[in-house]
Scaffold this motif. Structure first.
Motif, PDB file in Angstrom:
ATOM      1  N   TYR A 169       0.834  -1.206   0.000  1.00  0.00           N
ATOM      2  CA  TYR A 169       0.000   0.000   0.000  1.00  0.00           C
ATOM      3  C   TYR A 169       0.868   1.255   0.000  1.00  0.00           C
ATOM      4  O   TYR A 169       0.604   2.211  -0.747  1.00  0.00           O
ATOM      5  N   LYS A 170       1.915   1.267   0.812  1.00  0.00           N
ATOM      6  CA  LYS A 170       2.796   2.424   0.888  1.00  0.00           C
ATOM      7  C   LYS A 170       3.578   2.619  -0.414  1.00  0.00           C
ATOM      8  O   LYS A 170       3.766   3.740  -0.882  1.00  0.00           O
ATOM      9  N   GLU A 171       4.049   1.525  -1.001  1.00  0.00           N
ATOM     10  CA  GLU A 171       4.861   1.611  -2.219  1.00  0.00           C
ATOM     11  C   GLU A 171       4.036   1.965  -3.456  1.00  0.00           C
ATOM     12  O   GLU A 171       4.586   2.446  -4.447  1.00  0.00           O
ATOM     13  N   HIS A 172       2.739   1.716  -3.406  1.00  0.00           N
ATOM     14  CA  HIS A 172       1.874   1.967  -4.573  1.00  0.00           C
ATOM     15  C   HIS A 172       0.760   2.946  -4.223  1.00  0.00           C
ATOM     16  O   HIS A 172      -0.374   2.821  -4.705  1.00  0.00           O
ATOM     17  N   ALA A 173       1.083   3.926  -3.400  1.00  0.00           N
ATOM     18  CA  ALA A 173       0.079   4.892  -2.930  1.00  0.00           C
ATOM     19  C   ALA A 173      -0.632   5.590  -4.086  1.00  0.00           C
ATOM     20  O   ALA A 173      -1.842   5.865  -4.006  1.00  0.00           O
ATOM     21  N   GLU A 174       0.085   5.864  -5.178  1.00  0.00           N
ATOM     22  CA  GLU A 174      -0.521   6.573  -6.311  1.00  0.00           C
ATOM     23  C   GLU A 174      -1.685   5.795  -6.912  1.00  0.00           C
ATOM     24  O   GLU A 174      -2.626   6.384  -7.446  1.00  0.00           O
ATOM     25  N   GLU A 175      -1.619   4.466  -6.860  1.00  0.00           N
ATOM     26  CA  GLU A 175      -2.677   3.641  -7.436  1.00  0.00           C
ATOM     27  C   GLU A 175      -3.999   3.817  -6.694  1.00  0.00           C
ATOM     28  O   GLU A 175      -5.068   3.536  -7.241  1.00  0.00           O
ATOM     29  N   TYR A 176      -3.933   4.254  -5.452  1.00  0.00           N
ATOM     30  CA  TYR A 176      -5.133   4.387  -4.632  1.00  0.00           C
ATOM     31  C   TYR A 176      -5.465   5.853  -4.342  1.00  0.00           C
ATOM     32  O   TYR A 176      -6.267   6.148  -3.460  1.00  0.00           O
ATOM     33  N   SER A 177      -4.844   6.746  -5.093  1.00  0.00           N
ATOM     34  CA  SER A 177      -5.066   8.180  -4.915  1.00  0.00           C
ATOM     35  C   SER A 177      -5.714   8.774  -6.157  1.00  0.00           C
ATOM     36  O   SER A 177      -5.433   8.354  -7.276  1.00  0.00           O
ATOM     37  N   THR A 178      -6.571   9.750  -5.930  1.00  0.00           N
ATOM     38  CA  THR A 178      -7.207  10.490  -7.021  1.00  0.00           C
ATOM     39  C   THR A 178      -6.770  11.942  -6.902  1.00  0.00           C
ATOM     40  O   THR A 178      -6.951  12.560  -5.848  1.00  0.00           O
ATOM     41  N   PRO A 282      -8.380   4.938   2.032  1.00  0.00           N
ATOM     42  CA  PRO A 282      -7.704   4.403   3.224  1.00  0.00           C
ATOM     43  C   PRO A 282      -7.393   2.925   3.052  1.00  0.00           C
ATOM     44  O   PRO A 282      -8.062   2.220   2.290  1.00  0.00           O
ATOM     45  N   LEU A 283      -6.377   2.465   3.757  1.00  0.00           N
ATOM     46  CA  LEU A 283      -5.934   1.070   3.645  1.00  0.00           C
ATOM     47  C   LEU A 283      -7.073   0.089   3.907  1.00  0.00           C
ATOM     48  O   LEU A 283      -7.182  -0.938   3.213  1.00  0.00           O
ATOM     49  N   LYS A 284      -7.932   0.408   4.879  1.00  0.00           N
ATOM     50  CA  LYS A 284      -9.007  -0.532   5.220  1.00  0.00           C
ATOM     51  C   LYS A 284      -9.945  -0.777   4.043  1.00  0.00           C
ATOM     52  O   LYS A 284     -10.569  -1.842   3.937  1.00  0.00           O
ATOM     53  N   ASP A 285     -10.061   0.216   3.133  1.00  0.00           N
ATOM     54  CA  ASP A 285     -10.954   0.070   1.984  1.00  0.00           C
ATOM     55  C   ASP A 285     -10.346  -0.760   0.859  1.00  0.00           C
ATOM     56  O   ASP A 285     -11.084  -1.263  -0.002  1.00  0.00           O
ATOM     57  N   HIS A 287      -7.656  -3.068   1.520  1.00  0.00           N
ATOM     58  CA  HIS A 287      -6.876  -4.173   2.098  1.00  0.00           C
ATOM     59  C   HIS A 287      -7.159  -5.488   1.390  1.00  0.00           C
ATOM     60  O   HIS A 287      -6.234  -6.203   0.978  1.00  0.00           O
ATOM     61  N   ASP A 288      -8.438  -5.837   1.239  1.00  0.00           N
ATOM     62  CA  ASP A 288      -8.795  -7.120   0.624  1.00  0.00           C
ATOM     63  C   ASP A 288      -8.351  -7.189  -0.831  1.00  0.00           C
ATOM     64  O   ASP A 288      -7.918  -8.240  -1.315  1.00  0.00           O
ATOM     65  N   GLU A 289      -8.472  -6.070  -1.533  1.00  0.00           N
ATOM     66  CA  GLU A 289      -8.044  -6.001  -2.938  1.00  0.00           C
ATOM     67  C   GLU A 289      -6.547  -6.260  -3.061  1.00  0.00           C
ATOM     68  O   GLU A 289      -6.096  -7.018  -3.928  1.00  0.00           O
ATOM     69  N   ILE A 290      -5.771  -5.617  -2.191  1.00  0.00           N
ATOM     70  CA  ILE A 290      -4.316  -5.801  -2.216  1.00  0.00           C
ATOM     71  C   ILE A 290      -3.949  -7.230  -1.833  1.00  0.00           C
ATOM     72  O   ILE A 290      -3.095  -7.865  -2.467  1.00  0.00           O
ATOM     73  N   GLU A 291      -4.605  -7.745  -0.786  1.00  0.00           N
ATOM     74  CA  GLU A 291      -4.327  -9.112  -0.341  1.00  0.00           C
ATOM     75  C   GLU A 291      -4.582 -10.115  -1.466  1.00  0.00           C
ATOM     76  O   GLU A 291      -3.791 -11.039  -1.689  1.00  0.00           O
ATOM     77  N   LYS A 292      -5.676  -9.927  -2.191  1.00  0.00           N
ATOM     78  CA  LYS A 292      -6.010 -10.824  -3.299  1.00  0.00           C
ATOM     79  C   LYS A 292      -4.962 -10.760  -4.403  1.00  0.00           C
ATOM     80  O   LYS A 292      -4.535 -11.793  -4.943  1.00  0.00           O
ATOM     81  N   ALA A 293      -4.515  -9.547  -4.736  1.00  0.00           N
ATOM     82  CA  ALA A 293      -3.505  -9.378  -5.789  1.00  0.00           C
ATOM     83  C   ALA A 293      -2.173 -10.001  -5.368  1.00  0.00           C
ATOM     84  O   ALA A 293      -1.507 -10.675  -6.175  1.00  0.00           O
ATOM     85  N   LEU A 294      -1.778  -9.790  -4.118  1.00  0.00           N
ATOM     86  CA  LEU A 294      -0.516 -10.350  -3.637  1.00  0.00           C
ATOM     87  C   LEU A 294      -0.580 -11.875  -3.572  1.00  0.00           C
ATOM     88  O   LEU A 294       0.396 -12.558  -3.885  1.00  0.00           O
ATOM     89  N   LEU A 295      -1.729 -12.388  -3.175  1.00  0.00           N
ATOM     90  CA  LEU A 295      -1.901 -13.831  -3.105  1.00  0.00           C
ATOM     91  C   LEU A 295      -1.805 -14.453  -4.497  1.00  0.00           C
ATOM     92  O   LEU A 295      -1.166 -15.496  -4.682  1.00  0.00           O
ATOM     93  N   GLN A 296      -2.414 -13.788  -5.468  1.00  0.00           N
ATOM     94  CA  GLN A 296      -2.341 -14.284  -6.844  1.00  0.00           C
ATOM     95  C   GLN A 296      -0.903 -14.272  -7.349  1.00  0.00           C
ATOM     96  O   GLN A 296      -0.441 -15.231  -7.978  1.00  0.00           O
TER      97      GLN A 296
END
Length: 319
Positions: A169-178, A282-285, A287-296
């Motif tokens: 999340y910290k390394e890819h902050a731009e992906e979650y920013s508008t 926010p990370l909580k919104d 979290h599941d998306e990132i977890e799924k991508a990392l797991l894949q």
């Protein structure tokens, strides 16, 4: 249920052929593409696998680009077939078996789902495509073997630590920013810099100040690509326009129109319909998306490591 048309049946049989990983009898007559331990991958298997992709390449590419793309497609297909062959060999080495009723159930499902339960239509389709029921069973068995062995390779890979999620999340902050955005309409009067053109856009501005709709006058007079959409540029960020127009657009308040802007021999009016402040999810919104991508990603890497291990202990020769 209507029976599958011939084009659909052809695609079904191509899909079945993808699972043919070993050579049985006359299949070797068309030539050898690769040797994997004691088994071979044939050119016919490669052709069946790459057919649709090569057709698409021939429809869109020419010359050297086409040649290189065909090489890439065929090499990828051979490597895929090598991997599949290795998986089946590993299955046999470990002494695993697939019960016959698994195959029977798979075939019954295909007959039900793709042929409306008509077994004779299914058999006629196989015969028309040059496939026997025995070979079809072999295809299905190989497909199940590959699926199950890949699942075995992924055992234990079901979660990703919160530490890894936070780091991503910290390394890819731009992906979650508008970024800050403006909903913009524009009227552009092109052409040479002269008094008549400036007078024209000033008169347009006065009409808008007097109550005319900005969009209606943009539809009547604007000379840019948004004329048909009433000058609507939609939501834009600061990278959409040139620096001068961007600075003015983002300085406007919602409902505010700019003064006449002279730029490069043309004249512009900008109208801010609404604004959005920059925001970050926010990370909580996410979290599941990132977890799924990392797991894949982790599963893909685990699959690759497993296949590389199989390759290291095998004899493989490509032709």
């Amino acid at each position: 249920m209507p029976r599958p048309s011939l084009p659909y049946i052809s695609l079904v049989c191509v899909g079945l052929a993808l699972a043919s990983l070993t050579v049985r009898g006359q299949e070797v007559l068309d030539g050898i593409a690769a040797v994997v331990n004691s088994e071979v991958v044939t050119f016919s298997q490669v052709r069946e696998l790459v057919g649709p992709k090569e057709k698409q390449a021939r429809d869109t590419l020419k010359g050297n680009d086409l040649v290189e793309k065909i090489k890439e497609i065929r090499l990828s297909a051979i490597n895929d077939l090598i991997d599949r062959t290795l998986i089946i060999q590993e299955f046999k080495t470990k002494g695993f078996t697939i019960p016959d009723y698994f195959i029977d159930d798979r075939i019954q499902s295909i007959i039900k789902d793709e042929f409306g339960g008509d077994r004779q239509a299914f058999l006629r389709t196989l015969a028309a495509q040059g496939y026997t029921l025995e070979k079809f069973r072999d295809f299905q068995r190989d497909m199940i073997v590959v699926q199950e062995m890949r699942k075995q390779a992924l055992k234990g890979t079901n979660t990703v630590s919160d530490v890894k999620v936070n780091e991503y999340y910290k390394e890819h902050a731009e992906e979650y920013s508008t970024p800050e955005q403006v909903k913009l309409r524009m009227i552009a009067i092109r052409g040479v810099d002269n008094d008549s053109r400036r007078k024209m856009i000033e008169e347009i501005r006065q009409k808008i100040v007097g109550g005319a709709e900005f969009g209606d006058l943009a539809r009547m007079y604007s000379e840019d690509s948004t004329q048909e959409t009433y000058g609507d540029w939609g939501w834009i960020d600061k990278k959409k326009l040139n620096e001068s127009l961007t600075k003015i657009a983002f300085a406007l308040k919602p409902g505010e129109m700019s003064q006449v802007i002279e730029l490069g021999g043309s004249y512009y009016l900008l109208f801010c319909e609404a604004k959005k402040a920059a925001s970050t999810k926010p990370l909580k919104d996410v979290h599941d998306e990132i977890e799924k991508a990392l797991l894949q990603t982790e599963r893909q890497q685990q699959q690759q490591d497993w296949l590389q291990k199989l390759r290291r202990k095998a004899y493989i020769k490509m032709y």
